[in-house]
Scaffold this active site. Sequence first.
Site, PDB file in Angstrom:
ATOM      1  N   TYR A 137    -122.184 -90.120  31.923  1.00  0.00           N
ATOM      2  CA  TYR A 137    -122.354 -88.780  31.352  1.00  0.00           C
ATOM      3  C   TYR A 137    -121.440 -88.549  30.149  1.00  0.00           C
ATOM      4  O   TYR A 137    -121.640 -87.623  29.376  1.00  0.00           O
ATOM      5  CB  TYR A 137    -122.074 -87.694  32.402  1.00  0.00           C
ATOM      6  CG  TYR A 137    -123.130 -87.576  33.495  1.00  0.00           C
ATOM      7  CD1 TYR A 137    -124.286 -88.348  33.462  1.00  0.00           C
ATOM      8  CD2 TYR A 137    -122.964 -86.691  34.544  1.00  0.00           C
ATOM      9  CE1 TYR A 137    -125.242 -88.248  34.457  1.00  0.00           C
ATOM     10  CE2 TYR A 137    -123.923 -86.581  35.546  1.00  0.00           C
ATOM     11  CZ  TYR A 137    -125.051 -87.363  35.497  1.00  0.00           C
ATOM     12  OH  TYR A 137    -125.998 -87.262  36.482  1.00  0.00           O
ATOM     13  N   LYS A 179    -123.095 -99.944  42.727  1.00  0.00           N
ATOM     14  CA  LYS A 179    -124.265-100.808  42.534  1.00  0.00           C
ATOM     15  C   LYS A 179    -123.726-102.137  42.017  1.00  0.00           C
ATOM     16  O   LYS A 179    -124.086-102.608  40.930  1.00  0.00           O
ATOM     17  CB  LYS A 179    -125.232-100.125  41.540  1.00  0.00           C
ATOM     18  CG  LYS A 179    -126.581-100.783  41.408  1.00  0.00           C
ATOM     19  CD  LYS A 179    -127.494-100.563  42.592  1.00  0.00           C
ATOM     20  CE  LYS A 179    -128.802-101.307  42.418  1.00  0.00           C
ATOM     21  NZ  LYS A 179    -129.608-101.376  43.644  1.00  0.00           N
ATOM     22  N   ASP A 212    -128.434 -97.419  46.698  1.00  0.00           N
ATOM     23  CA  ASP A 212    -129.785 -97.217  47.246  1.00  0.00           C
ATOM     24  C   ASP A 212    -129.741 -97.151  48.767  1.00  0.00           C
ATOM     25  O   ASP A 212    -130.405 -96.318  49.400  1.00  0.00           O
ATOM     26  CB  ASP A 212    -130.757 -98.299  46.741  1.00  0.00           C
ATOM     27  CG  ASP A 212    -130.121 -99.672  46.609  1.00  0.00           C
ATOM     28  OD1 ASP A 212    -128.892 -99.782  46.786  1.00  0.00           O
ATOM     29  OD2 ASP A 212    -130.842-100.641  46.346  1.00  0.00           O
ATOM     30  N   ASP A 236    -123.532 -87.209  41.543  1.00  0.00           N
ATOM     31  CA  ASP A 236    -124.364 -86.055  41.187  1.00  0.00           C
ATOM     32  C   ASP A 236    -125.602 -86.041  42.086  1.00  0.00           C
ATOM     33  O   ASP A 236    -125.963 -85.027  42.692  1.00  0.00           O
ATOM     34  CB  ASP A 236    -124.763 -86.193  39.706  1.00  0.00           C
ATOM     35  CG  ASP A 236    -125.427 -84.943  39.159  1.00  0.00           C
ATOM     36  OD1 ASP A 236    -125.493 -83.937  39.885  1.00  0.00           O
ATOM     37  OD2 ASP A 236    -125.888 -84.983  38.007  1.00  0.00           O
ATOM     38  N   ASP A 240    -126.234 -83.671  45.912  1.00  0.00           N
ATOM     39  CA  ASP A 240    -127.364 -82.751  46.091  1.00  0.00           C
ATOM     40  C   ASP A 240    -128.223 -83.167  47.280  1.00  0.00           C
ATOM     41  O   ASP A 240    -128.703 -82.324  48.044  1.00  0.00           O
ATOM     42  CB  ASP A 240    -128.238 -82.691  44.834  1.00  0.00           C
ATOM     43  CG  ASP A 240    -127.776 -81.606  43.887  1.00  0.00           C
ATOM     44  OD1 ASP A 240    -126.576 -81.271  43.932  1.00  0.00           O
ATOM     45  OD2 ASP A 240    -128.598 -81.086  43.107  1.00  0.00           O
TER      46      ASP A 240
END
Length: 342
Positions: A137, A179, A212, A236, A240
């Site tokens: 970001y 990852k 994942d 992020d 959520d």
Amino acid sequence: MAHRIVTLPGDGIGPEIMAPAVDLLSRLGEFELQEHPFGGASIDLYGTALTGETLAACRSADAVLLAAVGGPKWDSTDPGAPRPEQGLFGVREGLGLFANLRPVRPLPALYDASPLRRERIEGTDLLVVRELIGGIYFGERTRTADAASDLCTYTRAEIERIARVAFEAASSRVASVDKANVMETSRLWREVVSEVHAREFAHIELEHVLVDNAAMQLVSQPTRFEVILTENLFGDILSDEAAMLTGSIGMLPSASLGGDGPGLFEPVHGSAPDIAGQGAANPLAMFLSVALMLRHGLSLEDEAAAVESAVDGALAAGLRTRDLGGEAGTAEATRAVLDRLG
Ligand code: NAD
């Protein structure tokens, strides 16, 4: 000496839920509170969402408690017009808040409000610790007519400081999510988290989980997690996803922490202009944000636990605000919780 707290009520339902939070604090001890206009309210008075004076007050406080900002009054298509959200970014950046903490603790009384089956979420009590000011970001971006790129960078120091926040918040285990089978930043992440663990927190169990797999396990087996430590982008998305376990946006608190400076504590929801001024706002996410402030910002664990158990007790006794399918307004919900604090 009394803890010094800057309160930023903001806009919409913000002031309606900040007032009960101030009442709540007055039941718990001596706090020195200083209120400042913020967001749209500050734009109306000073033409900017965050004045230098407000930021300076936040910097010199022990903790900052924020309700919510924004509303149609300040929506504008003029890119040069001041916007309430600039206050949020300004204060996060100004306080160097690199760690975002979102606890996910579905309350037994609300199990049936979750989209997941009761037996899946029963006993879930986890904390997502997300790195907030690094990674993709904040990396360099490029764009041509046919191609675009976003650069993801992490430094050893950025990973070390967020890893410490996660290990310190854990009592028994941390799942570090990355990852590492694909991304170089994730391989550095894994290496540095393992080093910090071995050096400083060997008594805590550490596992590395691919993002994942973590996304899948969050909904299939959420009780297996205690603290989830992860980078900005993954955090992020996962925070959520995890938030959906609890059922209502009116229930979710969050904390953002910096280095040695004050942390910022706020509900996840916005200023709810659709119900502002009706006395209908659910103050519980705000109360749970106060609990996070007491625990992570002021090291007052007993007071934090007292607030959480008062909220649990009120819900178990049947308190339901409109967003939870009931009739209770802000005043009634506040009374139900405060009465349980004695
Ligand atoms: P919102 O979270 O304000 O509202 C979404 C829905 O949830 C609305 O129907 C609202 O009535 C309900 N809701 C939210 N909080 C509630 C509460 N405590 N009690 C009962 N019901 C509640 O999101 P939105 O409508 O997308 O945004 C409204 C404004 O808030 C916008 O200006 C947005 O930019 C701003 N916003 C601010 C923050 C923040 O201050 N951190 C976060 C998100 C949105």
